[in-house]
Design an enzyme around this catalytic site. Structure first.
Site, PDB file in Angstrom:
ATOM      1  N   ASP A 162       0.854  -1.181   0.000  1.00  0.00           N
ATOM      2  CA  ASP A 162       0.000   0.000   0.000  1.00  0.00           C
ATOM      3  C   ASP A 162       0.895   1.237   0.000  1.00  0.00           C
ATOM      4  OD1 ASP A 162      -2.414   1.330  -0.005  1.00  0.00           O
ATOM      5  OD2 ASP A 162      -2.626   1.296   2.172  1.00  0.00           O
ATOM      6  N   TYR A 169       1.174   5.667  -0.500  1.00  0.00           N
ATOM      7  CA  TYR A 169       0.735   6.825   0.297  1.00  0.00           C
ATOM      8  C   TYR A 169       0.947   8.032  -0.607  1.00  0.00           C
ATOM      9  CZ  TYR A 169       0.748   9.193   4.991  1.00  0.00           C
ATOM     10  OH  TYR A 169       0.482   9.926   6.137  1.00  0.00           O
ATOM     11  N   HIS A 192      -3.711  13.762   1.036  1.00  0.00           N
ATOM     12  CA  HIS A 192      -3.964  12.793   2.107  1.00  0.00           C
ATOM     13  C   HIS A 192      -2.810  12.754   3.105  1.00  0.00           C
ATOM     14  CE1 HIS A 192      -5.059   9.114   4.193  1.00  0.00           C
ATOM     15  NE2 HIS A 192      -3.910   8.570   3.843  1.00  0.00           N
ATOM     16  N   ARG A 215       0.249  13.917  13.831  1.00  0.00           N
ATOM     17  CA  ARG A 215       1.443  14.556  14.413  1.00  0.00           C
ATOM     18  C   ARG A 215       1.263  16.070  14.368  1.00  0.00           C
ATOM     19  NH1 ARG A 215       2.725  10.651  10.891  1.00  0.00           N
ATOM     20  NH2 ARG A 215       2.958  12.175   9.247  1.00  0.00           N
ATOM     21  N   GLU A 253     -10.582   3.812   3.316  1.00  0.00           N
ATOM     22  CA  GLU A 253      -9.633   4.537   2.481  1.00  0.00           C
ATOM     23  C   GLU A 253      -9.970   4.185   1.036  1.00  0.00           C
ATOM     24  OE1 GLU A 253      -5.515   3.951   3.818  1.00  0.00           O
ATOM     25  OE2 GLU A 253      -5.880   5.611   5.228  1.00  0.00           O
ATOM     26  N   GLU A 269      -9.113   3.906  -2.630  1.00  0.00           N
ATOM     27  CA  GLU A 269      -7.829   3.794  -3.335  1.00  0.00           C
ATOM     28  C   GLU A 269      -8.027   3.119  -4.689  1.00  0.00           C
ATOM     29  OE1 GLU A 269      -4.702   2.071  -1.004  1.00  0.00           O
ATOM     30  OE2 GLU A 269      -5.443   2.919   0.883  1.00  0.00           O
ATOM     31  N   ASP A 323      -9.375   0.213   1.665  1.00  0.00           N
ATOM     32  CA  ASP A 323      -8.423  -0.248   2.689  1.00  0.00           C
ATOM     33  C   ASP A 323      -8.967   0.152   4.059  1.00  0.00           C
ATOM     34  OD1 ASP A 323      -6.059  -1.325   3.682  1.00  0.00           O
ATOM     35  OD2 ASP A 323      -5.057   0.625   3.665  1.00  0.00           O
ATOM     36  N   ARG A 363      -8.687   3.452  13.044  1.00  0.00           N
ATOM     37  CA  ARG A 363      -7.787   4.578  13.336  1.00  0.00           C
ATOM     38  C   ARG A 363      -7.272   4.581  14.764  1.00  0.00           C
ATOM     39  NH1 ARG A 363      -6.169   5.772   8.388  1.00  0.00           N
ATOM     40  NH2 ARG A 363      -7.901   6.383   7.024  1.00  0.00           N
ATOM     41  N   GLN A 377      -4.639   1.823  14.964  1.00  0.00           N
ATOM     42  CA  GLN A 377      -3.478   2.279  14.191  1.00  0.00           C
ATOM     43  C   GLN A 377      -2.669   3.340  14.941  1.00  0.00           C
ATOM     44  OE1 GLN A 377      -4.676   4.012  10.418  1.00  0.00           O
ATOM     45  NE2 GLN A 377      -2.586   4.613   9.865  1.00  0.00           N
ATOM     46  N   TYR A 423       1.327   2.154  15.626  1.00  0.00           N
ATOM     47  CA  TYR A 423       2.070   2.329  14.368  1.00  0.00           C
ATOM     48  C   TYR A 423       3.503   2.828  14.521  1.00  0.00           C
ATOM     49  CZ  TYR A 423       2.148   7.395  13.598  1.00  0.00           C
ATOM     50  OH  TYR A 423       2.427   8.734  13.662  1.00  0.00           O
ATOM     51  N   LYS A 428      -4.920  -2.144   9.981  1.00  0.00           N
ATOM     52  CA  LYS A 428      -5.235  -2.311   8.556  1.00  0.00           C
ATOM     53  C   LYS A 428      -5.467  -3.765   8.164  1.00  0.00           C
ATOM     54  CE  LYS A 428      -3.928   1.949   7.173  1.00  0.00           C
ATOM     55  NZ  LYS A 428      -4.679   2.795   6.224  1.00  0.00           N
ATOM     56  N   THR A 457      -9.145  -5.827   3.536  1.00  0.00           N
ATOM     57  CA  THR A 457      -8.966  -4.887   2.432  1.00  0.00           C
ATOM     58  C   THR A 457      -9.870  -5.387   1.310  1.00  0.00           C
ATOM     59  OG1 THR A 457      -6.640  -4.594   3.057  1.00  0.00           O
ATOM     60  CG2 THR A 457      -7.281  -3.859   0.846  1.00  0.00           C
ATOM     61  N   THR A 486      -4.778   6.285   0.018  1.00  0.00           N
ATOM     62  CA  THR A 486      -6.004   7.085  -0.054  1.00  0.00           C
ATOM     63  C   THR A 486      -5.886   8.189  -1.094  1.00  0.00           C
ATOM     64  OG1 THR A 486      -6.342   6.711   2.282  1.00  0.00           O
ATOM     65  CG2 THR A 486      -7.584   8.512   1.285  1.00  0.00           C
ATOM     66  N   GLU A 515     -10.249  12.281   7.396  1.00  0.00           N
ATOM     67  CA  GLU A 515      -9.958  13.591   6.808  1.00  0.00           C
ATOM     68  C   GLU A 515     -11.241  14.401   6.613  1.00  0.00           C
ATOM     69  OE1 GLU A 515      -7.068  13.490   3.312  1.00  0.00           O
ATOM     70  OE2 GLU A 515      -7.566  11.387   3.611  1.00  0.00           O
TER      71      GLU A 515
END
Lengths: 391, 391
Positions: free
Chosen positions: A106, A108, A113, A122, A179, A181, A213, A217, A220, A224, A233, A237, A324, A338
């Site tokens: 996967d 990114y 996104h 963060r 997600e 995709e 996907d 959250r 994760q 992570y 995840k 999927t 995503t 988001e």
């Protein structure tokens, strides 16, 4: 004999001809092609054993010259009279996972996104990591839990810890997300020690599918660091059952957004492989976002070149997904984290204020792209409904 | 008929009986068992088609009752006279990848390793992330690049950026490393939505192998935020050819180190699955470190329970590895980045001062454990030689 009626404007006309694996009551899964509202049985019509199998892998492994030949033969076949017993209404067919997935990666690749997630995960740091504009960031996912559209999604449980809690607790996911995709399926693999160049993309990649996907959250966010997403995840999927051939996407090709700084030589394409595909995400019957694939920073050709530049081999059935798809506008964001800004800005869904997925919710992702005939070709859909966590 | 001579103290005596896939000139790969310095052909002796295949998967899928039955039959078989043509000197057999790998997961279960890497990669932060003592951190790796011992390792190329450089450059890896690990192979898988408890470990996991998870530290350091290791690991993962049955490891069971805080209930074992295994890493003929598996914080039963707690399914052939095995002492560290403290403290290897791997270097990892007969059983070895990067 049957003449298949292809209505003007059908997303499954001769410009598309996606492949899938289907069965009808009492028969084994085999390869078919979607034409308008019908599935045409290729095992019954083309007289080649590769189509009598329960996955596309054997056909995908035959390579581009063969993909072109079969596409010509199928075009001719479905333009004329087809034997009655080789044509099935799509509503009467069971659609299976079309491909036996080898490795699943996967990426990114959406700047919007990655920036949005950076701000949410963060908040006190730069949204994009320093490496992001130099390489398509990616990671391996769990290939054994790739499922076909329509498979119910059981809400996962696991460890999660809110920032204001002292210790993690075990329980069901409270921030279940999607997600939206696009996924690419490798047809002809490459040997260990032999990187694939950007320009080999269309010789090696057989086709594309829609991918959801599913993402937990809260699981994760806790797990992570430092090795990336894992249980957040790996529970499921979903992919769409119809594999749109790369040969059908020529009319959808567009340049990617300007890449600045210029990528290193192994990531430079001589022909662009951005794709002008419009996605739609429908939540409980209401469209909530329309992610534009053309906004993706990295192309799928660049993803494959990066994936193999260290000499990693690739195999028939490898699936790699874009990550995503989010555009610059709010209503173009391809994940609910988001769209609702971490759950702080609910959206109205069929009359209710909603943030993350509730039990019983259904999400349907679909997409269309320009086709060679001036119309639009369709990817069909990838759908899934949330079942309650198991006690 | 042949009577196999098993010398006193052989690591491949009746307490071990590991399975592998072998071929001899002119014959197809099939299942064999290692006894002393011989390979016994199970396809030729047990009269079951599952042993005539080029992987252990079909046998592994049959489940623990069958594994026990075959182990009894093999013990009886090799204790008596064996047909001449079913016994081959191990030196004349070609050993193949013993298992068709489904998904590959790599954990990070050594507190000493995770702390050392934390200090090296993130010198201004706490060495262990807040989640580390609550769950076995792990991530998915690339199953298509798992190779058998003896496969040459081509030095990977890719992007890397030293902290004092403005932008990444492309080139061959300058910090090529090993990770000495133990890997576990799932025999009987589990369904989507059905977590596996710690206590099911020995019913589901068939056996263990040695793993060398080759690592390109410079590529890894640049790419790994925020989604974890990708190309820094995906170019090759070597495993030993002999799968030591879990049934042979009963005598090696020990408690894990004290786990504080107490893990959440799904991670609690009723019987401990720590393992008293001693590894040895030999670099160009010289032993440089002896990682002790008994120091691993998380047990393999806990790893499998965590891997599936979100409802992820598991499959026959799933490989999950422990992560680098490092003990508290310097000469117990299972990766050269730790042993040489990021390359700043070279070690003497066959008369030279060395940090990371040079072209032509060979690394051989071996291991032994207590066996049921009071002696020690052997894992054989996982070996690999570094070839120069491809121009």
């Amino acid at each position: 004999m049957t003449r298949i009626d292809i209505p003007e404007g059908s997303p499954f006309g001769l410009a598309n001809l996606p492949y899938g694996v289907f069965s009808t009551p009492g028969t084994a899964p085999r390869v078919g092609v979607r034409v308008a509202d019908s599935v045409v049985d290729l095992a019954a019509t083309l007289g080649d054993d590769v189509f009598a199998r329960p996955s596309l892998n054997a056909f995908m492994a035959q390579g581009r010259a063969r993909w072109e030949e079969v596409r010509s033969r199928v075009t001719e076949l479905v333009s004329g009279d087809v034997p009655d017993d080789a044509v099935h209404p799509v509503g009467e067919a069971t659609l299976h996972l079309p491909v036996e997935i080898a490795d699943y990666v996967d990426f990114y690749a959406s700047e919007h996104h990655a920036s949005n997630l950076g701000r949410l995960f963060r908040p006190n740091a730069e949204p994009l990591m320093p490496n992001w504009k130099h390489l398509p960031v990616g990671y391996h996912g769990r290939s054994g839990t790739v499922v076909v559209s329509g498979t119910d999604i059981v809400r996962p449980s696991g460890q999660r810890k809110a920032p204001d809690e002292d210790a993690p607790t075990f329980g069901e996911c409270r921030r279940l997300d999607i997600e939206a995709e696009l996924g690419f399926l490798v047809g002809t693999g490459s040997e260990l020690g032999s990187p694939v160049s950007c320009d080999e993309f269309a010789d090696r990649v057989f086709g594309a599918v829609l991918v959801n996907d599913w993402s937990a959250r809260d699981i994760q966010a806790w797990e992570y660091v430092p090795l990336g997403p894992f249980l957040g995840k790996s529970f499921a999927t979903s992919i769409s059952p119809w594999v749109v051939p790369i040969l059908a996407l020529e009319a959808a090709r567009v340049p990617t957004p300007v890449q600045d700084p210029e990528p290193l030589p192994y990531l430079r394409e001589s022909e662009p492989w951005g794709l002008d595909i419009d996605l739609s995400v429908v939540w409980n019957g209401q469209e909530v976002t329309r992610p534009p694939y053309r906004e993706m920073y990295w192309s799928p050709a660049q993803m494959l070149a990066h994936l193999t530049v260290n000499g990693a081999s690739s195999r028939t059935g490898d699936l790699y997904a874009s990550g995503t798809i989010s555009g610059p506008a709010k209503e173009q964001r391809g994940a609910f984290i988001e769209l609702t800004w971490g759950g702080k800005e609910p959206v109205e869904v069929a009359g209710e204020q909603r943030t993350f997925l509730q039990d019983g919710d259904e999400v349907v992702i679909s997409a269309t792209a320009p086709g060679a005939d001036g119309g639009r070709i369709g990817f069909g859909e990838v759908a899934g409904r949330i079942l309650p966590a198991k006690g």
